[in-house]
Design a protein around this motif. Structure first.
Motif, mmCIF file in Angstrom:
data_model
loop_
_atom_site.group_PDB
_atom_site.id
_atom_site.type_symbol
_atom_site.label_atom_id
_atom_site.label_comp_id
_atom_site.label_asym_id
_atom_site.label_seq_id
_atom_site.Cartn_x
_atom_site.Cartn_y
_atom_site.Cartn_z
ATOM 1 N N ASN A 70 72.245 8.509 -8.019
ATOM 2 C CA ASN A 70 71.462 9.716 -8.277
ATOM 3 C C ASN A 70 71.942 10.364 -9.572
ATOM 4 O OD1 ASN A 70 70.143 9.727 -5.523
ATOM 5 N ND2 ASN A 70 72.287 9.899 -4.918
ATOM 6 N N GLN A 103 71.619 13.493 -12.466
ATOM 7 C CA GLN A 103 71.205 14.872 -12.709
ATOM 8 C C GLN A 103 71.639 15.290 -14.103
ATOM 9 O OE1 GLN A 103 69.473 16.904 -10.682
ATOM 10 N NE2 GLN A 103 69.419 15.535 -8.888
ATOM 11 N N VAL A 110 66.478 8.304 -19.587
ATOM 12 C CA VAL A 110 66.246 9.106 -18.384
ATOM 13 C C VAL A 110 66.162 10.576 -18.769
ATOM 14 C CG1 VAL A 110 67.131 9.768 -16.126
ATOM 15 C CG2 VAL A 110 67.467 7.438 -16.955
ATOM 16 N N SER A 141 66.440 14.088 -14.298
ATOM 17 C CA SER A 141 66.996 13.532 -13.065
ATOM 18 C C SER A 141 66.244 12.271 -12.665
ATOM 19 C CB SER A 141 66.936 14.564 -11.935
ATOM 20 O OG SER A 141 65.589 14.897 -11.651
ATOM 21 N N GLY A 142 66.840 11.527 -11.757
ATOM 22 C CA GLY A 142 66.215 10.312 -11.264
ATOM 23 C C GLY A 142 67.167 9.589 -10.332
ATOM 24 N N SER A 143 66.717 8.459 -9.813
ATOM 25 C CA SER A 143 67.556 7.670 -8.926
ATOM 26 C C SER A 143 67.184 6.207 -9.044
ATOM 27 C CB SER A 143 67.414 8.133 -7.474
ATOM 28 O OG SER A 143 66.098 7.890 -7.006
ATOM 29 N N ILE A 144 68.170 5.351 -8.814
ATOM 30 C CA ILE A 144 67.962 3.906 -8.799
ATOM 31 C C ILE A 144 68.705 3.341 -7.593
ATOM 32 C CG2 ILE A 144 68.430 1.713 -9.947
ATOM 33 C CD1 ILE A 144 68.060 2.979 -12.566
ATOM 34 N N GLY A 190 63.266 2.556 -7.973
ATOM 35 C CA GLY A 190 63.495 3.994 -7.936
ATOM 36 C C GLY A 190 62.767 4.740 -9.020
ATOM 37 N N GLU A 191 63.001 6.035 -9.035
ATOM 38 C CA GLU A 191 62.277 6.921 -9.935
ATOM 39 C C GLU A 191 62.610 6.690 -11.404
ATOM 40 O OE1 GLU A 191 63.184 10.846 -8.707
ATOM 41 O OE2 GLU A 191 62.667 10.502 -6.606
ATOM 42 N N SER A 192 63.811 6.184 -11.701
ATOM 43 C CA SER A 192 64.255 6.090 -13.098
ATOM 44 C C SER A 192 63.941 4.740 -13.726
ATOM 45 C CB SER A 192 65.761 6.343 -13.178
ATOM 46 O OG SER A 192 66.063 7.619 -12.711
ATOM 47 N N THR A 193 63.205 3.886 -13.041
ATOM 48 C CA THR A 193 62.990 2.544 -13.568
ATOM 49 C C THR A 193 61.715 2.414 -14.394
ATOM 50 O OG1 THR A 193 61.836 1.876 -11.547
ATOM 51 C CG2 THR A 193 64.224 1.537 -11.610
ATOM 52 N N GLN A 194 60.915 3.445 -14.475
ATOM 53 C CA GLN A 194 59.608 3.296 -15.118
ATOM 54 C C GLN A 194 59.698 3.235 -16.644
ATOM 55 O OE1 GLN A 194 56.978 2.690 -13.158
ATOM 56 N NE2 GLN A 194 58.489 2.823 -11.501
#
Length: 434
Positions: A265, A267, A297, A300-303, A330-334
């Motif tokens: 995670n 932040q 990133v 924030s995000g998560s992998i 996860g959210e940070s992979t895009q």
């Protein structure tokens, strides 16, 4: 042709042979891998709170500093109440301590619960620790000995470790983790104190009431002087705590353990930050994924890292063999990119007749495998280190190419024969000149 000219030709042909045959030494192959720049700032975070800390430094190992004593480690005429005697000057009743120790064996994460010979009834605690480097392990275990009276339980896996302690009056419990903490890291502890601990109401124990209803009331972080450190009381006994390299102004990274891997995670990041994450190790013991350094990133995000083949992709790219997989979701992979660092066992390469140049990383991209730029960056003696740049974070696989062969069959043997003949002629000419 004179002797000098003949020698020059022979040397030139030997150099050609060495290049064609794949025997040219890798740059730096005989030198140690370049060490990472030491990271010497650390913080502890819980919720919205962040505290800079310094390791407690001594001239010995963490094992000698902790000085755990039981009937297997110390004779009868020495105090040995199954406790830590080296940290006795730091201990407090009904208090759990958390700190880093820096000694001759490197950096260690240390935890000590309660006080030996103190006014305490005992206690029970469970720690689940995620985000650990692959080489991290328990090096001090209070308690660990043979016999049914030893009720502490220890466990570890890919990127995590856990312990559940139970102790009686006037004793301590705790331990130390070491390995991989001398570089950038972030480690998250999920605590379970008192009634929440695994062994608090465990009727299967040798003595379920061993803790005597004792409780931990305070959780303190120590920093600075090993003889008289600064103390910071953490706000909560329930919330997770992350101890990591960096400062309170750098992006925060914490970890959760999942059923099949770990989730990182993030932040407080900006697109210009490069954030080092600890992945799981991968699906093969000969290959270890060591770091995923993330870029791009925002905030924030998560992998989530899992040791498995990414969904919807073939087992391997065309004409190569996959050795190990790592899936990232996860959210940070895009929109992010990353530098992947991994290592391969040198013994495995030797057994397979492979050179380090035969190892390549492929990234999963839109349902297909795409070759990534992969470089050999070092050798430790037992492993080769590699880095690869990826623009897609669906998943990656480390592959081996077939062992290289000569472009012209028999070419190397022919060159070798020519060199031998020339060298023989050289010695004959030298003999006639005498």
């Amino acid at each position: 042709m004179n002797t000098n000219s003949l020698a020059a030709v022979a040397v030139a042909l030997l150099l050609v042979l060495s290049g064609v045959g794949g025997f040219v030494q890798l740059s730096g192959a005989n030198t140690a891998a370049t060490a990472s720049t030491p990271t010497d700032s650390y913080v502890v975070e819980q919720g919205e709170s962040c505290y800079p800390i310094e390791p407690l430094s001594t001239n010995g190992t963490v094992e000698s500093f902790y000085d755990y004593r039981n009937h297997e480690t110390h004779p009868e005429d020495v105090d040995r109440m199954y406790s830590s005697y080296g940290t006795e000057h730091l201990q407090e009743d009904d208090t759990s301590l958390l700190f880093l120790h820096e000694g001759t064996d490197g950096l260690s994460l240390v935890m000590v619960h309660d006080q030996v010979d103190g006014d305490t009834e005992g206690g029970a605690v469970t720690f689940d620790i995620a985000g650990l480097p692959s080489e991290a392990e328990w090096v001090v275990q209070d308690d660990l000995y043979d016999g049914e009276t030893n009720m502490a339980t220890w466990d570890s896996g890919d990127g995590w470790a856990s312990a559940s302690w139970i102790w009686s009056e006037a004793r301590t419990d705790g331990g130390a983790i070491q390995g991989g903490l001398n570089d950038e890291f972030a480690v998250t502890i999920q605590p379970a104190f008192n009634e929440e601990a695994e062994h608090y109401d465990n009727e299967d124990l040798y003595d379920p009431e061993f803790h005597g209803d004792g409780v931990i009331e305070d959780w303190e972080v120590l920093s600075g002087n090993a003889d008289d450190p600064d103390r910071t009381e953490l706000p909560s006994l329930e919330e997770p705590v992350t101890i990591r390299t960096g400062t309170c102004d750098t992006p925060s990274v914490s970890y959760d353990r999942t059923d099949d891997g770990t989730t990182a995670n993030i932040q407080g990041a900006s697109a210009d930050d490069r954030i080092a994450l600890q992945p799981t190790a991968g699906t093969d013991a000969n290959v270890t994924f060591e770091t995923v350094e993330l870029a791009g990133v925002e905030d924030s995000g998560s992998i989530t890292f899992e040791d498995r083949q990414p969904d919807g992709l073939p087992d391997a790219p065309d004409d190569v063999e996959s050795l190990s997989y790592l899936t990232m979701t996860g959210e940070s992979t895009q929109d992010a990119s990353a530098t992947i660092t991994f290592s391969v066992e040198a013994e495995y390469l030797e057994q397979q007749g492979l050179s380090p140049e035969d190892i390549t990383l492929y990234e999963a991209d839109d349902g297909d495998w795409v070759e990534s730029e992969t470089a050999v960056t070092g050798e430790s003696g037992s492993t080769y280190q590699f880095t690869a740049e990826v623009s897609s974070l669906e998943g990656v696989t480390v592959t081996q190419q077939p062992a290289s062969e000569s472009a012209i069959p028999g070419f190397e043997a022919g060159i070798a024969a020519a060199v031998i003949a020339l060298l023989a002629a050289l010695w004959a000419v030298r003999g006639r000149d005498r």
